[in-house]
Design an enzyme around this catalytic site. Structure first.
Site, mmCIF file in Angstrom:
data_model
loop_
_atom_site.group_PDB
_atom_site.id
_atom_site.type_symbol
_atom_site.label_atom_id
_atom_site.label_comp_id
_atom_site.label_asym_id
_atom_site.label_seq_id
_atom_site.Cartn_x
_atom_site.Cartn_y
_atom_site.Cartn_z
ATOM 1 N N HIS A 391 1.203 -1.243 0.395
ATOM 2 C CA HIS A 391 -0.165 -0.003 0.341
ATOM 3 C C HIS A 391 1.132 0.748 0.461
ATOM 4 C CE1 HIS A 391 0.631 1.352 4.307
ATOM 5 N NE2 HIS A 391 0.492 -0.047 4.169
ATOM 6 N N CYS A 410 2.554 -4.791 7.150
ATOM 7 C CA CYS A 410 1.761 -4.669 5.668
ATOM 8 C C CYS A 410 3.640 -3.730 4.644
ATOM 9 C CB CYS A 410 0.455 -4.006 5.281
ATOM 10 S SG CYS A 410 -0.105 -4.337 5.980
#
Length: 501
Positions: A391, A410
């Protein structure tokens, strides 16, 4: 946003259209006749379709080795096991004297070097890569029949340049170990250009062990020595300052034995990958915090990343990117919310775009989409059991650090815009202007990639790798996985040796 020139080279090749089934022929229309049709014959009971007999699984007997082939294997197996990093240099190998025993030892070696030495019970949860099942017996039996055992042994390791580089590096660093290793540098003030004395002489000797360009004589920190320090800092993933401070000193003082085991651990991880990687893929080196786009076995574009901090490790895994979310909201994991956000109070949450969903023990937090969202403007989704993804981030300062392990697991990307454009280049509805227009607002849109445009993604933990000229590069082992894996390799090797003998 225009795609970067490097990223634009990554071309996705559309898959061939599936063949369509031929339409069934329709029966011709019946011709009217003045006479009634003959009576239909009496219905017959349906005929049972005979069930094909179950074919017994073919069992391949162990081949019988000639005395010459037995002698060949007794020479090949110890050398190959050592060269492939499956055991320590100091470990001893005791091979059976009979044909069946030697065959089983050869098959054990083949499984280890082709698919990894570990047993399934040795994998920890975050090691989400698993090698494919491999039965070496058919290939070995054929090699014995054709008397090509040596060629069969050579064919077993992973067929990748990255693995080959580690194999050569293992030879080089074991030679350093055999020669006595390198001297440990004593702590003290930072060493930079113009310094002199015994510590500078020791630094020269230490650097010369790995870098043949360094002259070992002289006690002055001159330009040549500064250049050598810069090369060493780049090899170890440190900020290239040309000054030997605490971080550089620590990297230079890692014992050569640890570097050898680090290479062994990374060779094992290569064995967990499929024998043929997708031609177009995205790889994230978790330890180095770098995302690279590959075409075949060659990198064509890369960008900085931020990966999981120790305690919030980014798992190793493989999957496929199937969707891109533009303007994603952040559904905050309950653990992060409990530890980091709820204690700050509702005033903080409201000011930073969080809304509370639900009540009581089931309540959760969601941060609204837009410029303040922790996920930024792009989220790249792929199926995995860890709920991790790639992301964007509104905080760009983290990419300026050389140590970029700071996420909850992440992977944050430095330049997600060009990557999104790259993955959507074949979608006429989502060309760069359409993406930019969507990002001007805060509406969340999930764009599903066509099957042909979905791209394989690999999250990998590489702490040792060779550059194109063969120079070994090392990174810190922030999760402690290298030592853990090397211990498991050596433990399994000991079990295998005890079983074979």
């Amino acid at each position: 946003m225009a795609a970067s020139p490097a990223a634009a080279q990554f071309r996705l090749i559309p898959a061939a259209k599936p063949q369509q089934a031929k339409p069934q022929a329709q029966p011709p229309a019946a011709t009217p006749t003045p006479t009634p049709p003959p009576a239909a014959p009496a219905a017959q009971p349906p005929q049972a379709v005979p069930t094909p007999p179950i074919q017994p699984r073919q069992v391949i007997p162990l081949p019988v080795l000639s005395s010459r082939q037995m002698a060949e294997l007794r020479q090949l197996l110890p050398e190959a096991g050592l060269a492939q990093g499956l055991r320590r240099m100091t470990s001893t190998v005791s091979l059976p004297n009979d044909s069946d025993g030697l065959v089983r030892a050869a098959l054990d070696y083949a499984r280890a070097v082709h698919s990894g030495r570990l047993d399934s019970s040795d994998f920890i949860n975050d090691w989400g890569l698993r090698p494919a099942a491999f039965d070496p017996l058919p290939g070995f039996a054929d090699a014995v029949k054709r008397d090509r055992i040596a060629a069969w042994v050579r064919s077993l390791p992973p067929p990748y340049a990255g693995y080959d580089g580690l194999e050569k590096g293992l030879v080089a660093y074991r030679a350093i170990l055999t020669a006595g290793g390198w001297p440990k540098l004593t702590p003290g003030p930072d060493l930079g250009k113009g310094a002199s004395g015994a510590r500078v002489r020791a630094l020269r000797k230490r650097l010369a062990v790995e870098d043949k360009q360094v002259a070992t004589s002289g006690d002055t920190f001159d330009q040549d020595l500064q250049d050598a320090v810069l090369r060493a800092q780049r090899r170890y993933g440190l900020r290239p300052t040309g000054v030997v401070s605490t971080g550089t000193l620590a990297a230079l003082n890692v014992p050569v034995e640890a570097r050898v085991r680090q290479i062994m651990a990374n060779m094992e991880r290569w064995r967990w990958l499929p024998q043929e990687l997708p031609a177009k893929r995205i790889q994230v080196n978790i330890a180095a915090a770098v995302m690279t786009v590959f075409e075949g076995d060659s990198p064509i574009a890369s960008m900085k990343a931020v990966t999981g901090r120790p305690g919030n490790e980014t798992p190793m895994l493989q999957s496929r990117i199937h969707s891109i979310v533009l303007n994603p909201p952040w559904n905050v994991p309950s653990g992060i919310a409990a530890k980091e956000l709820w204690p700050k109070g509702e005033g903080y949450l409201k000011a930073h775009g969080y809304r509370i969903i639900g009540t009581g023990p089931d309540r959760r937090l969601q941060q609204e989409s837009g410029p303040r969202s922790a996920l930024g403007r792009f989220k790249f989704d792929f199926d995995n059991p860890y709920a991790v993804y790639l992301h964007d981030t509104p905080v760009q300062s983290g990419f300026n650090s050389y140590s970029r392990l700071d996420s909850h697991g992440c992977v944050r990307l430095e330049k997600p815009g060009p990557l999104a454009e790259l993955l959507l280049k074949n979608d006429p509805n989502w060309q760069p202007d359409a993406i930019a227009a969507q990002l001007e607002g805060t509406k969340t849109v999930r764009v599903r990639l066509a099957d042909a445009d979905q791209v394989a993604v690999y999250l990998l933990y590489w702490t040792a790798f060779a550059s194109s000229d063969g120079t070994m590069n090392f990174r810190d082992d922030p999760y402690g996985w290298d030592k853990l894996l090397a211990d498991k390799i050596e433990a399994r090797a000991a079990v295998s040796a005890a079983t074979a003998s």
